[in-house]
Write a protein that holds these residues in place. Structure first.
Motif, mmCIF file in Angstrom:
data_model
loop_
_atom_site.group_PDB
_atom_site.id
_atom_site.type_symbol
_atom_site.label_atom_id
_atom_site.label_comp_id
_atom_site.label_asym_id
_atom_site.label_seq_id
_atom_site.Cartn_x
_atom_site.Cartn_y
_atom_site.Cartn_z
ATOM 1 N N SER A 1 51.816 38.190 41.516
ATOM 2 C CA SER A 1 50.857 39.089 42.182
ATOM 3 C C SER A 1 51.241 40.539 41.971
ATOM 4 C CB SER A 1 50.789 38.754 43.675
ATOM 5 O OG SER A 1 50.312 37.436 43.871
ATOM 6 N N ALA A 2 52.527 40.848 42.090
ATOM 7 C CA ALA A 2 52.991 42.219 41.867
ATOM 8 C C ALA A 2 52.736 42.640 40.425
ATOM 9 C CB ALA A 2 54.478 42.336 42.195
ATOM 10 N N PHE A 3 52.920 41.716 39.512
ATOM 11 C CA PHE A 3 52.681 42.003 38.095
ATOM 12 C C PHE A 3 51.208 42.332 37.862
ATOM 13 C CE2 PHE A 3 51.145 40.216 34.076
ATOM 14 C CZ PHE A 3 51.791 41.067 33.182
ATOM 15 N N ILE A 4 50.306 41.541 38.444
ATOM 16 C CA ILE A 4 48.876 41.791 38.260
ATOM 17 C C ILE A 4 48.488 43.137 38.873
ATOM 18 C CG2 ILE A 4 46.566 40.981 38.900
ATOM 19 C CD1 ILE A 4 47.627 38.133 38.671
ATOM 20 N N ASN A 5 49.017 43.444 40.040
ATOM 21 C CA ASN A 5 48.729 44.736 40.662
ATOM 22 C C ASN A 5 49.162 45.878 39.751
ATOM 23 O OD1 ASN A 5 47.647 43.577 42.943
ATOM 24 N ND2 ASN A 5 49.566 43.623 44.099
ATOM 25 N N ALA A 6 50.325 45.742 39.141
ATOM 26 C CA ALA A 6 50.820 46.787 38.240
ATOM 27 C C ALA A 6 49.954 46.870 36.987
ATOM 28 C CB ALA A 6 52.273 46.505 37.857
ATOM 29 N N LEU A 7 49.507 45.723 36.504
ATOM 30 C CA LEU A 7 48.681 45.692 35.296
ATOM 31 C C LEU A 7 47.328 46.345 35.558
ATOM 32 C CD1 LEU A 7 48.832 44.563 32.382
ATOM 33 C CD2 LEU A 7 47.691 42.503 33.228
ATOM 34 N N VAL A 8 46.740 46.041 36.726
ATOM 35 C CA VAL A 8 45.430 46.602 37.079
ATOM 36 C C VAL A 8 45.577 48.050 37.526
ATOM 37 C CG1 VAL A 8 43.491 46.381 38.693
ATOM 38 C CG2 VAL A 8 44.494 44.346 37.656
ATOM 39 N N GLY A 9 46.718 48.383 38.121
ATOM 40 C CA GLY A 9 46.961 49.752 38.547
ATOM 41 C C GLY A 9 46.620 50.012 39.987
ATOM 42 N N ALA B 1 38.565 48.505 38.529
ATOM 43 C CA ALA B 1 39.678 48.766 37.602
ATOM 44 C C ALA B 1 39.156 48.727 36.174
ATOM 45 C CB ALA B 1 40.774 47.724 37.800
ATOM 46 N N ASP B 2 39.560 49.681 35.351
ATOM 47 C CA ASP B 2 39.071 49.760 33.971
ATOM 48 C C ASP B 2 39.401 48.500 33.169
ATOM 49 O OD1 ASP B 2 37.953 52.216 34.387
ATOM 50 O OD2 ASP B 2 39.680 53.340 33.619
ATOM 51 N N LEU B 3 40.597 47.960 33.351
ATOM 52 C CA LEU B 3 40.987 46.772 32.587
ATOM 53 C C LEU B 3 40.017 45.621 32.823
ATOM 54 C CD1 LEU B 3 43.041 45.254 30.797
ATOM 55 C CD2 LEU B 3 44.273 44.655 32.883
ATOM 56 N N LEU B 4 39.501 45.505 34.040
ATOM 57 C CA LEU B 4 38.615 44.391 34.388
ATOM 58 C C LEU B 4 37.232 44.543 33.766
ATOM 59 C CD1 LEU B 4 39.618 43.857 38.137
ATOM 60 C CD2 LEU B 4 40.443 42.651 36.090
ATOM 61 N N ARG B 5 36.978 45.684 33.156
ATOM 62 C CA ARG B 5 35.730 45.811 32.410
ATOM 63 C C ARG B 5 35.775 44.957 31.141
ATOM 64 N NH1 ARG B 5 32.798 50.265 34.195
ATOM 65 N NH2 ARG B 5 33.961 51.780 35.468
ATOM 66 N N ASP B 6 36.961 44.740 30.629
ATOM 67 C CA ASP B 6 37.128 43.987 29.382
ATOM 68 C C ASP B 6 37.475 42.522 29.610
ATOM 69 O OD1 ASP B 6 36.662 46.305 28.103
ATOM 70 O OD2 ASP B 6 38.704 46.600 27.356
ATOM 71 N N VAL B 7 38.167 42.254 30.713
ATOM 72 C CA VAL B 7 38.668 40.886 30.896
ATOM 73 C C VAL B 7 38.468 40.446 32.344
ATOM 74 C CG1 VAL B 7 40.448 41.177 29.134
ATOM 75 C CG2 VAL B 7 41.009 41.608 31.526
ATOM 76 N N HIS B 8 38.533 39.138 32.516
ATOM 77 C CA HIS B 8 38.690 38.535 33.834
ATOM 78 C C HIS B 8 40.120 38.008 33.908
ATOM 79 C CE1 HIS B 8 34.117 37.671 34.484
ATOM 80 N NE2 HIS B 8 34.428 38.957 34.612
ATOM 81 N N ILE B 9 40.744 38.193 35.058
ATOM 82 C CA ILE B 9 42.132 37.745 35.224
ATOM 83 C C ILE B 9 42.180 36.656 36.280
ATOM 84 C CG2 ILE B 9 44.469 38.416 35.909
ATOM 85 C CD1 ILE B 9 43.859 41.236 34.928
ATOM 86 N N VAL B 10 42.897 35.571 35.972
ATOM 87 C CA VAL B 10 43.075 34.470 36.918
ATOM 88 C C VAL B 10 44.534 34.460 37.351
ATOM 89 C CG1 VAL B 10 43.038 31.973 37.265
ATOM 90 C CG2 VAL B 10 41.219 33.081 35.965
ATOM 91 N N ASP B 11 44.747 34.570 38.659
ATOM 92 C CA ASP B 11 46.097 34.450 39.222
ATOM 93 C C ASP B 11 46.213 33.066 39.834
ATOM 94 O OD1 ASP B 11 48.648 35.006 40.163
ATOM 95 O OD2 ASP B 11 47.890 35.760 42.070
ATOM 96 N N THR B 12 47.215 32.318 39.414
ATOM 97 C CA THR B 12 47.345 30.922 39.847
ATOM 98 C C THR B 12 48.508 30.765 40.813
ATOM 99 O OG1 THR B 12 48.836 30.382 38.019
ATOM 100 C CG2 THR B 12 46.482 30.135 37.617
ATOM 101 N N PRO B 13 48.468 29.733 41.673
ATOM 102 C CA PRO B 13 49.621 29.437 42.535
ATOM 103 C C PRO B 13 50.838 29.103 41.679
ATOM 104 C CG PRO B 13 47.672 28.236 43.258
ATOM 105 C CD PRO B 13 47.344 28.824 41.917
ATOM 106 N N GLY B 14 51.998 29.185 42.292
ATOM 107 C CA GLY B 14 53.221 28.926 41.544
ATOM 108 C C GLY B 14 53.305 27.505 41.021
ATOM 109 N N THR B 15 53.985 27.361 39.894
ATOM 110 C CA THR B 15 54.162 26.021 39.313
ATOM 111 C C THR B 15 54.973 25.126 40.226
ATOM 112 O OG1 THR B 15 56.144 26.769 38.148
ATOM 113 C CG2 THR B 15 54.056 26.921 36.978
#
Length: 618
Positions: free
Chosen positions: A107-115, A155-169
């Protein structure tokens, strides 16, 4: 600025919305034009070069063949749905799926990626769910009926892609793991996040192997690198992860060591933290990946990878089933060989035993000839006048115990025939029983798709139960009496010319005794003196001829009737066995043909999909 002209592919529909989208982008920068376009339209509605259009058409054709083959050969509904979903992804946004263990910092990684903080951090696995991030004018979220949490963010990145965050393995909720597994086949790119303090755990390895099975492009993110004080420590972790991924995947994936915490800080007012975050290399990679040609290759490679993985899986299943079926064919061939040997041995054994039956009649005929030579002579003229005495002597010396011997020999033949039939059923029972045991040992862990294993097990068990039932309930006495009765009826009815049936022994006695009819009581003392030297030799020759004729006819009738009954009993026994194994045999031969074709077709499609993907990557 002139509105760009849309070049149609076979899938393009030039709607007013398309025109409005481009007009709204007039005068904007190229990146804004691209984002605006992607926001509204799929990859397959882009302006593609003739070469890419050709690749797309050929890819769609191959995917259609893969889909039809999986349907034709009974692929699991979930697998068919996975391929269908990945094909539909061609007409949807680029899908980036983030996977990894709980507490790896996804989740922290996605937040950083999206900004921006679009994802809640620090939630427990029990409250976690799958999140789908999409572009929107404001930050909002809702949960659909399947438990999927939809999040929109500006978020600008989400204009190009959809991101799926999944529960932990390693999440404790199996439903979450299932949903994660459902999303993986649809991913265009998988970002596998592992923690620098616990890189590549066992659950991560297991899950990564599952992802590999779908033929996905995987990028490994090593998060939390800020826990190390020295760069050498980061290098060690990277080396470890690279070696582990190489062993597991068979290839070296892209690896990016990052600190999501530092990247988020840098994007929110502390630019000095940017270099240490390691995010610049990652974002450059993502930007390159989202370039038109790269995105096209990944987008098309996604369903091809799913189709290749499924074709490989079912080609493997076909091979596994053919291995079982080849053994089944071997068992059926073994039973066929047993039946062929059984038939051959029966025919040979019958002829030997039939010779023993006929020998009784041959010996009786020889005794008859000897009797006539000894009795039909002048020295016994007086004895010949006594009918009762001659008849009694004939029966004692010629007929003797021939009727009882015939009855005994025929009974022995019938008992032997019944015993051979019983032994053949025992052989079939033993053969099938060994197959049942073999099935039980190989069924565990076999690919359980469709009804193949269930139906095969049912048929093998059915044959085994029927064979065992016949052996357990086999009544030799009853079977022998039935065959003996039919044999007696066939022989004696023929001899009586439609009259009442007689016993075999009685028939033998009648056939032999009537040969003496012209001998006993026909010579008169008054004519013996004048004609004896002429009449007696003639009568003797006639008696021998009639004896030979009647015994020969009896032998022929007896042999024909017994042979007919033997063949009937033999064929009935073989037919009963063949009927018992017929459902199993039909299943094996039909499935063998089906899975031989499946293996050929699916392996061919797998190889074609692999070649196509290799050319896309080139």
């Amino acid at each position: 600025m002139r509105t760009p002209e849309v070049v149609r592919t076979p899938e393009v529909v030039r709607t007013p919305e398309v025109v409005r989208t481009f007009r709204s982008a007039q005068g904007a920068s190229p990146s804004v034009v691209r984002a605006c376009f992607l926001r509204r339209h799929s990859l397959m509605q882009q302006v593609l070069s003739p070469d890419l259009q050709d690749q797309l058409a050929r890819g769609r054709q191959l995917l259609a063949e893969l889909r039809d083959a999986l349907t034709r050969f009974g692929a699991d509904a979930a697998d068919q749905a996975a391929l269908a979903a990945s094909i539909r992804q061609l007409d949807e946004f680029f899908l980036l799926v983030v996977v990894g263990e709980f507490n790896a910092g996804k989740s922290a990684f996605i937040n950083a990626l999206v900004g921006q903080p679009v994802m809640q951090e620090g939630v427990t696995p029990t409250t976690a769910s799958i999140h789908l991030l999409k572009h929107g004018d404001r930050l909002a979220q809702e949960v659909d009926e399947h438990g999927l949490r939809l999040i929109t963010a500006p978020a600008d990145l989400l204009r190009d892609v959809h991101i799926v965050d999944t529960p932990g393995t390693n999440a404790v909720i199996r439903e979450h793991e299932r949903l994660t597994a459902d999303f993986v086949p649809r991913a265009d790119l998988v970002l596998f996040v592992t923690s620098a303090d616990r890189p590549f755990t066992e659950t991560e390895r297991a899950f990564l192997e599952t992802i590999r099975g779908w033929g996905k492009k995987i990028v490994v993110i090593i998060n939390k690198t800020d826990i190390f004080e020295r760069p050498e420590n980061v290098d060690e972790v990277v080396s470890f992860v690279r070696a582990s991924a190489q062993r597991l995947l068979g290839l070296a994936p892209e690896i990016f060591p990052v600190s999501a915490r530092l990247a988020m800080r840098a994007k929110n007012g502390a630019p000095a933290a940017w270099a240490a975050s390691g995010f610049e290399a990652l974002e450059t990679f993502i930007a390159d990946t989202l370039h038109e040609s790269s995105r096209f290759r990944l987008k098309l490679a996604n369903p091809l990878g799913v189709g290749q993985a499924l074709a490989h899986r079912y080609a493997t299943i076909a091979t596994e089933r053919l291995t079982l079926l080849n053994d089944d064919v071997g068992v059926l061939d073994q039973i066929d060989r047993q039946l062929a040997i059984y038939t051959s041995d029966l025919a040979r054994g019958f002829e030997l035993r039939m010779t023993a039956v006929e020998k009784v009649l041959v010996d009786m005929e020889a005794r008859g000839h000897e009797y006539f030579e000894d009795t039909l002579r002048l020295g016994r003229v007086v004895d010949l006048l006594n009918r009762a005495r001659v008849q009694k002597e004939f029966e004692d010396r010629v007929v003797a115990d021939a009727p009882r011997q015939i009855e005994r020999r025929v009974a022995e033949l019938i008992d032997w025939l019944i015993d051979q039939d019983f032994r053949q059923w025992q052989a079939v029972t033993t053969t099938v029983a060994s197959r049942v045991r073999s099935h039980e040992s190989t069924a565990f862990g076999a690919s359980d798709v469709g009804t193949f294993h269930t139906e095969r097990a049912r048929l093998i068990d059915a044959v085994g139960r029927e064979a065992q039932r016949v052996v357990d309930t086999y009544d030799k006495q009853r079977e022998a009496e039935a065959i003996a009765e039919q044999a007696r009826t066939a022989v004696t009815t023929a001899a009586a010319a439609g009259g009442a049936a007689l016993g075999l022994g009685t028939l033998v006695t009648l056939a032999a005794s009537t040969a003496a009819a012209d001998v006993t009581g026909i010579l008169l003392a008054s004519v013996v003196a004048a004609l004896g030297f002429l009449v007696i030799p003639a009568r003797r020759r006639k008696a021998k001829a009639e004896m030979r004729q009647k015994v020969t006819a009896l032998r022929a009738r007896l042999a024909a009737a017994l042979r007919t009954e033997f063949e009937r009993a033999r064929d009935d026994g073989r037919t009963r066995i063949e009927q018992a194994i017929a459902p199993y045999s039909r299943f094996v031969r039909a499935e063998h043909g089906r899975w031989t074709e499946a293996r050929t077709v699916l392996a061919g499609l797998r190889d074609r999909a692999g070649t196509f993907r290799d050319r896309l990557a080139a």
